[in-house]
Structure formats: C-alpha cells, structure tokens
Design an enzyme around this catalytic site. Structure first.
Site, PDB file in Angstrom:
ATOM      1  N   ALA A  94       0.890  -1.106   0.069  1.00  0.00           N
ATOM      2  CA  ALA A  94       0.071  -0.074   0.058  1.00  0.00           C
ATOM      3  C   ALA A  94       0.917   1.381  -0.065  1.00  0.00           C
ATOM      4  O   ALA A  94       0.371   2.559  -0.267  1.00  0.00           O
ATOM      5  CB  ALA A  94      -0.763   0.206   1.206  1.00  0.00           C
ATOM      6  N   LYS A  95       1.983   1.351   0.474  1.00  0.00           N
ATOM      7  CA  LYS A  95       3.207   2.341   0.579  1.00  0.00           C
ATOM      8  C   LYS A  95       2.298   3.541   1.171  1.00  0.00           C
ATOM      9  O   LYS A  95       2.401   4.729   0.757  1.00  0.00           O
ATOM     10  CB  LYS A  95       3.623   2.703  -0.946  1.00  0.00           C
ATOM     11  N   ARG A  96       1.748   3.431   2.279  1.00  0.00           N
ATOM     12  CA  ARG A  96       0.998   4.558   2.894  1.00  0.00           C
ATOM     13  C   ARG A  96       2.076   5.473   3.727  1.00  0.00           C
ATOM     14  O   ARG A  96       3.168   4.854   4.121  1.00  0.00           O
ATOM     15  CB  ARG A  96       0.021   4.034   3.924  1.00  0.00           C
TER      16      ARG A  96
END
Length: 274
Positions: A94-96
């Site tokens: 997700a690379k939040r």
C-alpha cells in the site's frame, strides 16, 4: 504467530525466498477473462492456487484493486489465501504515509479490514506516521528504503548534511529501522533488486531486518546477485516477482504457466543461496 515467524516458517516449508506479487491488470488477462475487472478475484485466486507451495509470501498491490473498484474482490482474495494457504504470509503493498491520526485509519484498513500480515509504508513523514501500525503487535511493516525505480535517486541518494556522518537518505532510513524505530521487531525494508550494491549496503546497516526486494523478473533485477547481497543467516530476504509470473501466458493455461515461471524463479533464488 508473528509475521516474522510466519515468514520464516513459509520460507522453510516451501524452500522458497520468492514472494508472488499480485498486480492484476484486466487488459493483460488471458482470453476469457481479458478486460473484465469483475474477474480480478478469479484471476488472482488461480495464481495463488498454482503457486502457494512455491512462495514464502504473497503481495497484493492495493492500487490494482482500488482502480477497478475491486476492494471487495481483494477482501475475498484475502479470505481465500487464508483458507487455502494459511501458512503463507500476505504483505499488503500500500506504501501508505500520513500523519498519525490518518495512519491509524490506514492501519485499520490493512490489518482489520483486509487481515494482512504486513504492509508497505513510506517513512518520509517520520516515525509518528509509522507508529500506529506497530500498535498491531505481531504484524510487520516494510519501509521504503532504496526503491527499484530510476527516480529513487532523486531523494534516496541525497546526503543528509545535518546528520552525523552525512549518510545518504536511504542509509539513514536503514539505521533508524534497525535501531530506534524497531521497538518490537516488526520492521523490514524495501530495497530494489536493480541495485545489488545498495542491497549489500542496506544489509550492512540493518543486519537482522527482513528485506522485501522487488525488481526481479520484468524489471530486470538479477536473482543471484540479489540473494548474495541481501541474505544472511539472521537476515531474511523476500524477493518479489509479479508480472513475469502473472503474465507468463496469455491463454487459458495461464495458471500452469505462472506456476512454471514461479518455480523457475524460486529455483534460481535457491541456487544462489547454495
């Protein structure tokens, strides 16, 4: 069972360092499914079933589902993986990266809605943007460190003049993740296979952290160089391949072709570790 325990168990059980990435593009689906976003689950579930005994992890990329309003299909896929391959951990890609209150909501999404075992995060906003995920004890979080895309140099290879030793940004992230940020042993790092020398540097700075290494396969990363640079007895590697496996064939035998591609990649990784 913690994420790291699951990862070590799947690595041993399946004799594998391979993570199968699930980045579904309906336009590339085989005949009979092609162009139908309503069949994302069917495509991904077939890949999972064909490769579950060859993988140490699965990594669904959330954007490939959200772009097609397929979040419910992702939820269904997560349940399917739990039922059919319960020993293989799932990393939600997700690379939040956001302020603490928003990060808390993203953590709920990753770990409660989807039931992921680990998640990918951007550390750009600092530790308080990571901390809400670590409240889920036993879950993992992989921080972007030295990524496989060419533009990663724009920031990751810049020197930090105000930090002792003037490290490169990616070096500083590795040190923080190995040290003060890793309070409960939940962190790992994302390091691209396209930069084996930098994998080796990250491993020197973070000797025990799991490394999630994308870029083998379609992006051209070398499997043997990746394993030699990153694998240590107490430092696991998770080497991701997505497109080279998912789209190994465009016909109705796509799942069998995906299995063949996954097995070839797994065997190449194993040959490198001896």
């Amino acid at each position: 069972m913690t994420f790291i325990d699951m990862l070590r168990g799947a690595t041993a059980r399946n004799d594998s360092l391979l993570c199968v990435g699930l980045d579904p593009e309906p336009s590339r689906f085989p005949a009979g499914l092609r162009g139908d976003a309503g069949r994302i689950y069917d495509f991904c579930a077939a890949i999972v079933d064909a490769t579950a005994d060859l993988a140490c992890a699965f990594k669904p990329q959330i954007a490939y589902f959200a772009a097609h309003r397929a979040e419910e299909q992702l939820e269904r896929l997560m349940r399917h993986m739990r039922a059919t391959a319960p020993h293989v951990p799932v990393i939600l890609d997700a690379k939040r990266g956001d302020i603490g209150s928003t990060a808390q909501q993203y953590a709920i999404e990753a770990f409660e809605r989807y039931g992921a075992d680990a998640v990918t995060l951007s550390p750009f906003m600092g530790f308080d943007s990571i901390e809400p995920y670590l409240a889920y004890h036993g879950k993992g979080a992989f921080l972007l460190c030295r990524t496989s895309n060419p533009g990663g140099d724009d920031l990751q290879s810049q020197r930090l003049a105000s930090v002792d030793g003037q490290p490169l940004l990616f070096e500083h992230i590795a040190r923080q993740a190995q040290g003060p940020w890793n309070r409960n042993g939940q962190l790992g790092l994302v390091v691209g296979a396209t930069y084996p020398a930098e994998i080796e540097r990250v491993r020197a700075l973070a000797p025990t952290l799991p490394l999630l290494i994308p870029g083998v396969g379609a992006q051209g990363g070398d499997a043997a160089a990746t394993v030699r640079a990153g694998l240590r007895p107490d430092g696991p590697v998770v080497v991701n391949s997505s497109r080279a496996i998912l789209y190994a064939s465009a016909d109705e035998g796509f799942a069998a072709a995906a299995r063949q591609a996954a097995q070839a990649t797994r065997d190449a990784l194993n040959a490198a570790r001896g």
